[in-house]
Design a protein around this motif. Structure first.
Motif: not given
Length: 100
Positions: A26-29, A32-45, A83-88
């Protein structure tokens, strides 16, 4: 000489964490849309910029769905199955764009 047809022992000993894999996908997606995504253990910001309030997105098992992994907002409000990361991605983008 090692065989090229079979994986190395180190490759087969790696432990897979499906929650973390889903969050990283999800963070990679988002990136890829120019958002910031910081990955932590089990969640992202995720954030859309300095003037937009970031959101946290968790990946947790959902009891009512046979403990399948789901993305959730903070507070356990479900977004969609992991398993539906594009919906998220769509839900997060909508939330970030609507947040002042």
């Amino acid at each position: 000489m090692a065989s090229l047809d079979r994986p190395r022992e180190a490759d087969t000993d790696q432990h897979v964490n499906p929650r973390q894999d889903a969050v990283e996908t999800l963070a990679r997606l988002l990136r890829g849309q120019d958002y910031t995504a910081i990955v932590h253990n089990g969640f992202l910001v995720a954030s859309a910029g300095l003037n937009v309030r970031p959101v946290r997105v968790w990946c947790q098992p959902r009891r009512s769905d046979g403990n399948r992994l789901w993305f959730h907002w903070t507070g356990a409000t479900p977004i969609c199955e992991a398993d539906k990361p594009y919906e998220a991605l769509t839900a997060i983008k909508g939330h970030l764009e609507a947040t002042p």
